[in-house]
Design a protein around this motif. Structure first.
Motif, PDB file in Angstrom:
ATOM      1  N   GLU A 186      27.359  24.457 -17.491  1.00 42.78           N
ATOM      2  CA  GLU A 186      26.917  23.395 -18.396  1.00 42.78           C
ATOM      3  C   GLU A 186      26.453  22.170 -17.606  1.00 42.78           C
ATOM      4  OE1 GLU A 186      29.172  20.416 -21.426  1.00 42.78           O
ATOM      5  OE2 GLU A 186      29.554  22.549 -21.761  1.00 42.78           O
ATOM      6  N   SER A 195      41.340  23.878  -9.527  1.00 46.23           N
ATOM      7  CA  SER A 195      41.347  23.484 -10.923  1.00 46.23           C
ATOM      8  C   SER A 195      42.515  24.146 -11.634  1.00 46.23           C
ATOM      9  CB  SER A 195      40.034  23.907 -11.593  1.00 46.23           C
ATOM     10  OG  SER A 195      40.060  23.613 -12.976  1.00 46.23           O
ATOM     11  N   ASP A 249      36.624  29.214 -17.984  1.00 43.65           N
ATOM     12  CA  ASP A 249      36.383  27.798 -18.277  1.00 43.65           C
ATOM     13  C   ASP A 249      35.708  27.089 -17.108  1.00 43.65           C
ATOM     14  OD1 ASP A 249      37.420  28.000 -20.837  1.00 43.65           O
ATOM     15  OD2 ASP A 249      39.412  27.260 -20.269  1.00 43.65           O
ATOM     16  N   ALA A 300      32.068  28.121 -17.232  1.00 40.75           N
ATOM     17  CA  ALA A 300      31.360  27.457 -18.335  1.00 40.75           C
ATOM     18  C   ALA A 300      31.113  25.980 -18.044  1.00 40.75           C
ATOM     19  CB  ALA A 300      32.155  27.625 -19.626  1.00 40.75           C
ATOM     20  N   LYS A 301      32.114  25.291 -17.526  1.00 42.45           N
ATOM     21  CA  LYS A 301      31.959  23.859 -17.205  1.00 42.45           C
ATOM     22  C   LYS A 301      30.881  23.641 -16.151  1.00 42.45           C
ATOM     23  CE  LYS A 301      36.644  22.149 -18.049  1.00 42.45           C
ATOM     24  NZ  LYS A 301      37.806  21.501 -17.410  1.00 42.45           N
ATOM     25  N   ALA A 340      42.020  24.883 -14.765  1.00 40.45           N
ATOM     26  CA  ALA A 340      41.293  25.639 -15.785  1.00 40.45           C
ATOM     27  C   ALA A 340      41.267  27.128 -15.431  1.00 40.45           C
ATOM     28  CB  ALA A 340      39.871  25.114 -15.917  1.00 40.45           C
ATOM     29  N   THR A 341      41.008  27.937 -16.441  1.00 37.36           N
ATOM     30  CA  THR A 341      40.863  29.373 -16.210  1.00 37.36           C
ATOM     31  C   THR A 341      39.500  29.644 -15.577  1.00 37.36           C
ATOM     32  OG1 THR A 341      39.816  29.790 -18.346  1.00 37.36           O
ATOM     33  CG2 THR A 341      42.249  29.893 -18.263  1.00 37.36           C
TER      34      THR A 341
END
Length: 170
Positions: free
Chosen positions: A62, A49, A55, A58-59, A51-52
């Motif tokens: 969720e 990814s 993140d 969190a993704k 993303a960090t």
């Protein structure tokens, strides 16, 4: 892109938190992660990814909460962190199936070691965001209680090595 490993807490262990690995792959793809691959059915997935790390965590949390209807803790490490965990294993001479890595979100401290009970011949060592535990007689025979485990997830060194190898291939 960065290669990550995500380790889910309490998935497909002891009859709790049922999650088909094909569903985990789908969740990862829908979250925008590339090339997801699972390893054994206990909540291990690697992917890449842009993303960090926060993140990514969190993704995935969720997406898992929407899927399961309850929070599912996820512990994320980059391929570089997995390699450092393997290199930092203080029990390299021990059988790898008797060395566990307890993954945590934050840095453990001496209080985490002081809080253990039932310790016989097990040895604990603090890592950066993990606790290494050597179970000379095997985890199944141990009476060791590690309160920090309630906020983490454990994998043996064999699994950590496999995840590092899989993440490195991405």
């Amino acid at each position: 892109m960065t290669a990550f490993a995500a380790l889910l807490r309490a998935v497909n262990v002891g009859g709790t938190g049922k999650l088909a690995m094909r569903d985990l792959l789908t969740l990862c793809e829908r979250a925008g992660f590339s090339s997801p691959r699972t390893y054994i059915a206990s909540g291990n997935v690697v992917f890449s990814s842009d993303a960090t790390e926060p993140d990514v965590k969190a993704k995935l949390e969720e997406a898992l909460e929407a899927y399961a209807g309850k929070p599912v803790a996820v512990f994320v490490r980059t391929v570089y962190e997995l390699s450092a965990i393997l290199a930092g294993n203080p029990f390299r001479d021990a059988s790898p199936n008797k060395v566990m890595v307890l993954f945590l979100d934050g840095a453990p401290g001496a209080r985490d070691i002081d809080a253990v009970s039932g310790q016989k011949n097990e040895t604990l060592h603090l890592g950066k965001r993990e606790i290494y535990i050597h179970y000379p007689d095997g985890m199944g025979r141990s009476k060791l209680k590690v309160p920090a485990a309630a906020h983490g997830t454990a994998r043996n060194i064999n699994t950590v090595a496999k995840l590092a190898s899989m993440a490195d291939e991405i």
